[in-house]
Design a protein around this motif. Structure first.
Motif, PDB file in Angstrom:
ATOM      1  N   PRO A 131      45.846  30.099  47.179  1.00 40.93           N
ATOM      2  CA  PRO A 131      45.423  28.669  46.493  1.00 40.93           C
ATOM      3  C   PRO A 131      44.652  27.857  47.338  1.00 40.93           C
ATOM      4  CG  PRO A 131      47.676  29.362  46.057  1.00 40.93           C
ATOM      5  CD  PRO A 131      47.483  30.274  47.241  1.00 40.93           C
ATOM      6  N   LEU A 132      43.811  27.012  46.688  1.00 37.61           N
ATOM      7  CA  LEU A 132      42.955  25.927  47.481  1.00 37.61           C
ATOM      8  C   LEU A 132      43.088  24.881  46.830  1.00 37.61           C
ATOM      9  CD1 LEU A 132      39.885  28.507  48.492  1.00 37.61           C
ATOM     10  CD2 LEU A 132      41.683  27.757  50.057  1.00 37.61           C
ATOM     11  N   ASP A 133      43.156  23.766  47.624  1.00 41.63           N
ATOM     12  CA  ASP A 133      43.129  22.377  46.867  1.00 41.63           C
ATOM     13  C   ASP A 133      41.638  21.908  47.330  1.00 41.63           C
ATOM     14  OD1 ASP A 133      43.332  19.706  46.512  1.00 41.63           O
ATOM     15  OD2 ASP A 133      45.215  19.515  47.496  1.00 41.63           O
ATOM     16  N   PHE A 134      40.876  22.013  46.152  1.00 40.22           N
ATOM     17  CA  PHE A 134      39.552  21.448  46.220  1.00 40.22           C
ATOM     18  C   PHE A 134      39.401  20.182  46.492  1.00 40.22           C
ATOM     19  CE2 PHE A 134      38.996  26.097  44.994  1.00 40.22           C
ATOM     20  CZ  PHE A 134      37.915  26.473  45.740  1.00 40.22           C
ATOM     21  N   ASP A 135      40.134  19.295  45.710  1.00 39.04           N
ATOM     22  CA  ASP A 135      40.046  17.986  45.806  1.00 39.04           C
ATOM     23  C   ASP A 135      40.176  17.624  47.305  1.00 39.04           C
ATOM     24  OD1 ASP A 135      39.591  17.553  43.184  1.00 39.04           O
ATOM     25  OD2 ASP A 135      41.657  17.258  42.647  1.00 39.04           O
ATOM     26  N   LEU A 136      41.377  18.084  48.101  1.00 36.77           N
ATOM     27  CA  LEU A 136      41.503  17.828  49.412  1.00 36.77           C
ATOM     28  C   LEU A 136      40.252  18.279  50.255  1.00 36.77           C
ATOM     29  CD1 LEU A 136      43.843  16.770  50.849  1.00 36.77           C
ATOM     30  CD2 LEU A 136      44.554  18.829  51.211  1.00 36.77           C
ATOM     31  N   GLY A 205      42.033  23.188  52.749  1.00 39.43           N
ATOM     32  CA  GLY A 205      42.548  23.532  51.273  1.00 39.43           C
ATOM     33  C   GLY A 205      43.891  24.331  51.234  1.00 39.43           C
ATOM     34  N   ARG A 206      43.971  25.008  52.357  1.00 35.67           N
ATOM     35  CA  ARG A 206      45.037  26.014  52.339  1.00 35.67           C
ATOM     36  C   ARG A 206      46.423  25.098  52.766  1.00 35.67           C
ATOM     37  NH1 ARG A 206      44.166  31.486  55.277  1.00 35.67           N
ATOM     38  NH2 ARG A 206      46.380  31.815  54.612  1.00 35.67           N
ATOM     39  N   LYS A 207      46.214  23.867  53.197  1.00 33.65           N
ATOM     40  CA  LYS A 207      47.286  22.860  53.875  1.00 33.65           C
ATOM     41  C   LYS A 207      47.521  23.501  55.335  1.00 33.65           C
ATOM     42  CE  LYS A 207      47.150  20.859  49.695  1.00 33.65           C
ATOM     43  NZ  LYS A 207      48.374  20.844  48.963  1.00 33.65           N
ATOM     44  N   SER A 210      45.740  18.991  58.097  1.00 34.47           N
ATOM     45  CA  SER A 210      45.611  17.865  57.572  1.00 34.47           C
ATOM     46  C   SER A 210      44.089  17.286  57.422  1.00 34.47           C
ATOM     47  CB  SER A 210      46.672  16.817  57.936  1.00 34.47           C
ATOM     48  OG  SER A 210      46.392  16.320  59.326  1.00 34.47           O
TER      49      SER A 210
END
Length: 242
Positions: A131-136, A205-207, A210
């Motif tokens: 999973p990737l956080d694209f907003d971040l 994106g992978r956390k 930071s």
């Protein structure tokens, strides 16, 4: 007279744009084709280098000729002799002071990824298995516009006089249910810079790191602190502006 040539290529089979002593290059194939058609040795100068396996939606190069050339006819004939993974889009006469590399004002790269298995994308996009956080990732990408020294993303040992770049665009764009690309534009790029930037943004994106750590990497200028370089097949030189 000086002529600009606009080409596109699938870089899968090539050891990059620039002529190599031990591998096939796009520049070599283009020079061979032009030399055959114009019946004299032709050397071309490209807008920049691409590494092995990297593609070009648009690459620009130039060559000089003492004789005037029918550019429409040459473009057509060049398309007949080039390998099928290289195409000539157009050829135009330009002023003698125009230079494919030094006259370029902006270069745009796109890096393509997908998060769902797709056999038809495997040569032109990189499959992500987490999973990737694209907003971040976009928040981190915005920080690229606030600095001008990209030493942290320059390949170790690269022979460059300066690591300063003026980045004017850096953003992730969603193109489908499971497909995305990262677009970055600048006046110049360092060797391996885009793939290193994308690798570090993926870590965000992978956390794994930071936003604060990403900013420290930007400010610190240490390549070993940044993320791993991403595979070449997802990267395209997308556009060159003059």
């Amino acid at each position: 007279m000086r002529y600009f040539v606009w080409i596109r290529f699938d870089g899968t089979a090539y050891h990059g744009w620039q002529i190599q002593p031990n591998g096939m290059s796009v520049q070599e194939k283009l020079q061979d084709g032009l030399s055959l058609l114009l019946r004299r040795p032709i050397e071309v100068v490209g807008a920049g280098r691409t590494d092995a396996g990297v593609h070009a939606h648009q690459m620009v190069c130039h060559f000089d000729s003492e004789q005037p050339i029918d550019t429409t006819q040459l473009c057509y004939r060049l398309g007949r002799v080039l390998p099928r993974d290289i195409s000539c889009e157009k050829i135009e006469a330009v002023s003698a002071d125009m230079h494919a590399r030094f006259s370029a004002r902006r270069r745009v790269y796109r890096y393509f990824i997908h998060t769902k298995r797709d056999p038809f994308l495997r040569h032109y996009s990189v499959e992500m298995h987490y999973p990737l956080d694209f907003d971040l990732m976009n928040q981190a990408a915005a920080q690229l516009l606030t600095v001008d020294d990209f030493k942290a993303f320059c390949k170790a040992g690269a022979d460059v006089k300066t690591t300063l770049c003026d980045v004017t665009t850096a953003q992730w764009v969603k193109t489908g249910e499971s497909s995305y690309y990262f677009e970055i534009a600048a006046n110049r790029f360092l060797r391996n810079m885009v793939r290193a930037v994308v690798g570090t943004l993926v870590d965000v994106g992978r956390k794994r790191i930071s936003l604060e750590q990403f900013d420290r990497i930007l400010q610190g200028g240490t390549r070993s602190d940044a993320g791993e370089s991403m595979p070449a097949n997802g990267l395209f030189l997308w556009q060159v502006d003059y």
